[in-house]
Design a protein around this motif. Structure first.
Motif, PDB file in Angstrom:
ATOM      1  N   TRP A 164       0.890  -1.088   0.000  1.00 39.36           N
ATOM      2  CA  TRP A 164       0.133   0.118   0.106  1.00 39.36           C
ATOM      3  C   TRP A 164       1.027   1.209  -0.001  1.00 39.36           C
ATOM      4  O   TRP A 164       0.984   2.050   1.001  1.00 39.36           O
ATOM      5  CB  TRP A 164      -0.911   0.110   1.277  1.00 39.36           C
ATOM      6  N   PRO A 165       1.679   1.624  -1.166  1.00 39.29           N
ATOM      7  CA  PRO A 165       2.506   2.655  -1.136  1.00 39.29           C
ATOM      8  C   PRO A 165       2.057   4.019  -0.924  1.00 39.29           C
ATOM      9  O   PRO A 165       2.980   4.811  -0.582  1.00 39.29           O
ATOM     10  CB  PRO A 165       3.283   2.285  -2.674  1.00 39.29           C
ATOM     11  N   LYS A 166       0.934   4.337  -1.114  1.00 36.47           N
ATOM     12  CA  LYS A 166       0.562   5.731  -0.961  1.00 36.47           C
ATOM     13  C   LYS A 166       0.155   6.075   0.367  1.00 36.47           C
ATOM     14  O   LYS A 166      -0.345   5.058   1.242  1.00 36.47           O
ATOM     15  CB  LYS A 166      -0.951   5.709  -1.637  1.00 36.47           C
ATOM     16  N   MET A 167       0.491   7.165   0.910  1.00 37.62           N
ATOM     17  CA  MET A 167       0.774   7.601   2.484  1.00 37.62           C
ATOM     18  C   MET A 167      -0.519   7.434   3.038  1.00 37.62           C
ATOM     19  O   MET A 167      -0.799   6.922   3.971  1.00 37.62           O
ATOM     20  CB  MET A 167       1.164   8.947   2.276  1.00 37.62           C
ATOM     21  N   ALA A 196       8.968 -10.643   5.432  1.00 41.89           N
ATOM     22  CA  ALA A 196       9.851 -10.266   4.389  1.00 41.89           C
ATOM     23  C   ALA A 196       9.160  -9.172   3.599  1.00 41.89           C
ATOM     24  O   ALA A 196       8.028  -9.171   3.305  1.00 41.89           O
ATOM     25  CB  ALA A 196      10.434 -11.457   3.622  1.00 41.89           C
ATOM     26  N   THR A 197       9.932  -8.256   3.326  1.00 44.38           N
ATOM     27  CA  THR A 197       9.418  -7.106   2.186  1.00 44.38           C
ATOM     28  C   THR A 197      10.405  -6.685   1.417  1.00 44.38           C
ATOM     29  O   THR A 197      11.553  -6.460   1.747  1.00 44.38           O
ATOM     30  CB  THR A 197       8.603  -5.974   2.977  1.00 44.38           C
ATOM     31  N   TYR A 202       7.909   0.094   4.070  1.00 45.02           N
ATOM     32  CA  TYR A 202       7.103  -0.870   4.787  1.00 45.02           C
ATOM     33  C   TYR A 202       8.315  -1.551   5.837  1.00 45.02           C
ATOM     34  O   TYR A 202       7.699  -1.964   6.675  1.00 45.02           O
ATOM     35  CB  TYR A 202       6.670  -2.144   3.987  1.00 45.02           C
ATOM     36  N   ALA A 203       9.394  -1.667   5.566  1.00 44.19           N
ATOM     37  CA  ALA A 203      10.268  -2.157   6.734  1.00 44.19           C
ATOM     38  C   ALA A 203      10.376  -1.189   7.874  1.00 44.19           C
ATOM     39  O   ALA A 203      10.575  -1.565   8.862  1.00 44.19           O
ATOM     40  CB  ALA A 203      11.915  -2.369   6.134  1.00 44.19           C
ATOM     41  N   HIS A 207       9.197  -2.120  12.024  1.00 46.88           N
ATOM     42  CA  HIS A 207      10.068  -1.554  12.932  1.00 46.88           C
ATOM     43  C   HIS A 207       9.224  -0.723  13.909  1.00 46.88           C
ATOM     44  O   HIS A 207       9.376  -1.182  15.066  1.00 46.88           O
ATOM     45  CB  HIS A 207      11.319  -1.032  12.465  1.00 46.88           C
ATOM     46  N   GLU A 208       8.543   0.136  13.308  1.00 45.27           N
ATOM     47  CA  GLU A 208       7.829   1.087  14.332  1.00 45.27           C
ATOM     48  C   GLU A 208       6.593   0.338  15.004  1.00 45.27           C
ATOM     49  O   GLU A 208       6.417   0.669  16.281  1.00 45.27           O
ATOM     50  CB  GLU A 208       7.144   2.177  13.343  1.00 45.27           C
TER      51      GLU A 208
END
Length: 283
Positions: A164-167, A196-197, A202-203, A207-208
């Protein structure tokens, strides 16, 4: 003791109303209608009764039966044994989980996927090999995890989820706090969630969400530098100029085969990020 069966879905109802049902939830996918080609339809007709297990409310629903408790008796019912169970969230074309099931007959595998072509292709691969330790659920993954007995799963795999790349769509990413807590509850103590990505943003998101959770420990052994600000589809090229921070990730999971999808990411020059989170024992 089972997890409370509350909806844990994460972004908007999909295109196919018959499949997504009447709930107004945030889902991590959009249903796409479409016919199967003759080869995949034949695979569905031949193998669905053997591999596709009826955990849904109905054949036209992605929602789990309201009263279902996915426990050791469920595993015995559908797999015929009490072997450790590995669940893959988002199986895609089935290449990875079918290879794993073939290599490890001593383990049980559950493939969770929502798209008909992906399920049909998984059926085709599994049926050709005559696998007996693999089952498929056409389900909204957070929904089934909300119905699982605590500690019932040995490992969970989430490889290359929809980025889902759009902010504005980042809220649709399947890895969210609520889903993570459901995964943690379903995992056996010291069980692993492998992720995995090939998308750097997304990485950072993973983490967040997971690094500071009290129910998981990041057991990776690699140091990776990532930008500490999020970017979207049109601004990803700016990430290199943003402030960076070191994070801990994992070496490539040796149990993951190189799928066509992953190879496309590598060919495009994207780095693969692997994660291993171990579930903490609850007190």
């Amino acid at each position: 003791m089972s997890v409370e069966a509350e909806p844990l879905s994460i972004a908007s109802p999909s295109v196919d109303d018959a499949k997504s049902g009447p709930r107004r939830e945030v889902l991590s996918f959009v249903r796409r209608s479409g016919r199967l080609d003759k080869r995949l339809q034949k695979a569905w007709d031949c193998y669905a009764d053997e591999y596709l297990i009826p955990l849904n409310e109905s054949e036209s629903s992605l929602n789990v039966r309201e009263q279902l408790i996915f426990d050791v008796e469920t595993i015995k019912q559908y797999w015929g044994n009490h072997n450790p169970l590995i669940v893959e969230v988002g199986t895609g074309q089935g290449e990875n989980i079918v290879a794993a099931a073939a290599a490890h007959p001593e383990l049980n595998f559950l493939a969770l996927e929502v798209y008909d072509p992906g399920i049909a292709h998984t059926l085709l691969l599994a049926g050709k090999q005559g696998l007996h330790n693999l089952r498929i659920g056409q389900l909204n993954a957070p929904d089934i995890f909300a119905h699982m007995q605590e500690g019932i799963i040995a490992e969970v795999w989430t490889f290359f989820p929809d980025p889902w790349p759009k902010m504005k769509h980042h809220k649709r990413r399947i890895i969210q706090d609520s889903f993570a807590r459901a995964v943690s509850a379903a995992l056996a103590p010291q069980g692993f969630w492998r992720i995995a990505t090939d998308i750097e943003d997304y990485a950072l998101h993973i983490h967040e969400v997971l690094d500071e959770m009290d129910c998981f420990t990041n057991v990776g052994n690699l140091t990776v530098s990532l930008p500490i600000e999020h970017v979207g589809k049109g601004t990803a090229g700016q990430a290199v100029n943003l402030p960076h921070k070191d994070f801990i990730e994992s070496e490539r999971f040796e149990g993951r085969v190189l799928t066509n999808f992953e190879n496309k990411g590598i060919t495009a020059g994207r780095a693969i990020h692997d994660f291993t989170y171990r579930a903490k024992a609850t007190s």
